[in-house]
Design a protein around this motif. Structure first.
Motif, PDB file in Angstrom:
ATOM      1  N   LYS A 134       0.832  -1.198   0.000  1.00  9.74           N
ATOM      2  CA  LYS A 134       0.000   0.000   0.000  1.00  9.74           C
ATOM      3  C   LYS A 134       0.874   1.257   0.000  1.00  9.74           C
ATOM      4  CE  LYS A 134      -3.758   2.109   2.617  1.00  9.74           C
ATOM      5  NZ  LYS A 134      -4.590   2.011   3.825  1.00  9.74           N
ATOM      6  N   GLN A 135       1.922   1.248   0.821  1.00  7.31           N
ATOM      7  CA  GLN A 135       2.832   2.391   0.886  1.00  7.31           C
ATOM      8  C   GLN A 135       3.554   2.585  -0.449  1.00  7.31           C
ATOM      9  OE1 GLN A 135       2.965   4.341   3.615  1.00  7.31           O
ATOM     10  NE2 GLN A 135       4.273   5.737   2.489  1.00  7.31           N
ATOM     11  N   LYS A 136       3.955   1.489  -1.059  1.00  3.57           N
ATOM     12  CA  LYS A 136       4.630   1.554  -2.359  1.00  3.57           C
ATOM     13  C   LYS A 136       3.701   2.175  -3.406  1.00  3.57           C
ATOM     14  CE  LYS A 136       5.507  -2.034  -5.000  1.00  3.57           C
ATOM     15  NZ  LYS A 136       5.967  -3.291  -5.556  1.00  3.57           N
ATOM     16  N   ASN A 137       2.438   1.760  -3.399  1.00  2.22           N
ATOM     17  CA  ASN A 137       1.467   2.323  -4.341  1.00  2.22           C
ATOM     18  C   ASN A 137       1.246   3.816  -4.087  1.00  2.22           C
ATOM     19  OD1 ASN A 137       1.162  -0.164  -5.522  1.00  2.22           O
ATOM     20  ND2 ASN A 137      -0.713  -0.666  -4.421  1.00  2.22           N
ATOM     21  N   THR A 138       1.244   4.209  -2.820  1.00  3.93           N
ATOM     22  CA  THR A 138       1.072   5.622  -2.473  1.00  3.93           C
ATOM     23  C   THR A 138       2.231   6.450  -3.021  1.00  3.93           C
ATOM     24  OG1 THR A 138      -0.156   5.055  -0.475  1.00  3.93           O
ATOM     25  CG2 THR A 138       0.810   7.249  -0.564  1.00  3.93           C
ATOM     26  N   TRP A 139       3.468   5.964  -2.859  1.00  2.00           N
ATOM     27  CA  TRP A 139       4.626   6.695  -3.398  1.00  2.00           C
ATOM     28  C   TRP A 139       4.552   6.788  -4.918  1.00  2.00           C
ATOM     29  CZ3 TRP A 139       6.823   9.958  -0.599  1.00  2.00           C
ATOM     30  CH2 TRP A 139       7.121   9.729   0.736  1.00  2.00           C
ATOM     31  N   ARG A 140       4.123   5.733  -5.566  1.00  2.00           N
ATOM     32  CA  ARG A 140       3.992   5.760  -7.026  1.00  2.00           C
ATOM     33  C   ARG A 140       2.982   6.823  -7.444  1.00  2.00           C
ATOM     34  NH1 ARG A 140       1.045   0.970  -8.732  1.00  2.00           N
ATOM     35  NH2 ARG A 140      -0.657   2.351  -8.188  1.00  2.00           N
ATOM     36  N   ASN A 141       1.828   6.840  -6.781  1.00  2.00           N
ATOM     37  CA  ASN A 141       0.785   7.799  -7.131  1.00  2.00           C
ATOM     38  C   ASN A 141       1.223   9.233  -6.849  1.00  2.00           C
ATOM     39  OD1 ASN A 141      -0.810   5.657  -7.915  1.00  2.00           O
ATOM     40  ND2 ASN A 141      -1.912   5.553  -5.971  1.00  2.00           N
ATOM     41  N   LEU A 142       1.939   9.446  -5.739  1.00  2.00           N
ATOM     42  CA  LEU A 142       2.443  10.784  -5.432  1.00  2.00           C
ATOM     43  C   LEU A 142       3.485  11.225  -6.465  1.00  2.00           C
ATOM     44  CD1 LEU A 142       2.762  10.664  -1.545  1.00  2.00           C
ATOM     45  CD2 LEU A 142       1.173  12.048  -2.888  1.00  2.00           C
ATOM     46  N   GLY A 143       4.280  10.281  -6.938  1.00  2.00           N
ATOM     47  CA  GLY A 143       5.255  10.602  -7.976  1.00  2.00           C
ATOM     48  C   GLY A 143       4.587  11.048  -9.259  1.00  2.00           C
ATOM     49  N   LEU A 144       3.542  10.354  -9.634  1.00  2.00           N
ATOM     50  CA  LEU A 144       2.791  10.735 -10.837  1.00  2.00           C
ATOM     51  C   LEU A 144       2.117  12.097 -10.665  1.00  2.00           C
ATOM     52  CD1 LEU A 144       1.207   7.276 -11.729  1.00  2.00           C
ATOM     53  CD2 LEU A 144       3.070   8.455 -12.927  1.00  2.00           C
ATOM     54  N   ALA A 145       1.561  12.320  -9.479  1.00  2.00           N
ATOM     55  CA  ALA A 145       0.916  13.611  -9.212  1.00  2.00           C
ATOM     56  C   ALA A 145       1.945  14.744  -9.230  1.00  2.00           C
ATOM     57  CB  ALA A 145       0.199  13.567  -7.868  1.00  2.00           C
ATOM     58  N   GLY A 146       3.116  14.505  -8.642  1.00  2.00           N
ATOM     59  CA  GLY A 146       4.166  15.524  -8.649  1.00  2.00           C
ATOM     60  C   GLY A 146       4.622  15.851 -10.061  1.00  2.00           C
ATOM     61  N   ALA A 147       4.776  14.806 -10.876  1.00  2.00           N
ATOM     62  CA  ALA A 147       5.169  15.026 -12.270  1.00  2.00           C
ATOM     63  C   ALA A 147       4.102  15.833 -13.004  1.00  2.00           C
ATOM     64  CB  ALA A 147       5.404  13.696 -12.966  1.00  2.00           C
ATOM     65  N   ALA A 148       2.842  15.548 -12.738  1.00  2.00           N
ATOM     66  CA  ALA A 148       1.753  16.285 -13.388  1.00  2.00           C
ATOM     67  C   ALA A 148       1.771  17.752 -12.973  1.00  2.00           C
ATOM     68  CB  ALA A 148       0.411  15.644 -13.038  1.00  2.00           C
TER      69      ALA A 148
END
Length: 134
Positions: free
Chosen positions: A43-57
């Protein structure tokens, strides 16, 4: 005085029963904790992935609008999140590798008892478990 002795005996029995129950159920709690940790790690790994995508956006949006603050904050946050995701991915891979090494053995010895690896089939899939040897 007699009531006091009965009360002490009852308390002693309850404490002994509680201790036996705690020791008996400790392995079950440890297994549940391990499963909980694995789920939490994913779950934590998925959260970091999603935050990375949001930051890139946010960084791309800042580039399009010409806002340097949004660009730097978004791309910096995205890069940090991507780094944390990669660290969690490596850690999870290492845990899986250690587990695979454990089950590659035919037997193990824990607390002075020998356990043999046993193959179990469930729903057409092959699983391994360790069973205490006689």
């Amino acid at each position: 005085m007699n009531k006091m002795i009965n009360l002490n005996t009852s308390i002693t029995k309850m404490v002994a029963l509680g201790t036996i129950a705690a020791v008996g159920f400790a392995p079950l709690a440890a297994n549940a904790q391990t499963q909980s940790q694995l789920k939490n790690r994913q779950k934590q790994k998925n959260t970091w992935r999603n935050l990375g995508l949001a930051g890139a956006a946010v960084g791309v949006y800042g580039l399009l609008k010409g806002d340097k603050v949004l660009t730097i904050a978004g791309l910096g946050g995205g890069a940090y999140s991507a780094w944390r995701y990669e660290q969690d991915r490596k850690s999870q891979s290492n845990m899986e590798r250690q587990r695979a090494q454990l089950f590659s053995r035919r037997s193990i010895v824990r607390n002075g008892h020998r356990y043999n690896r046993k193959t179990v089939w469930k729903n057409g899939k092959k699983y391994y478990q360790f069973v205490r040897a006689n």
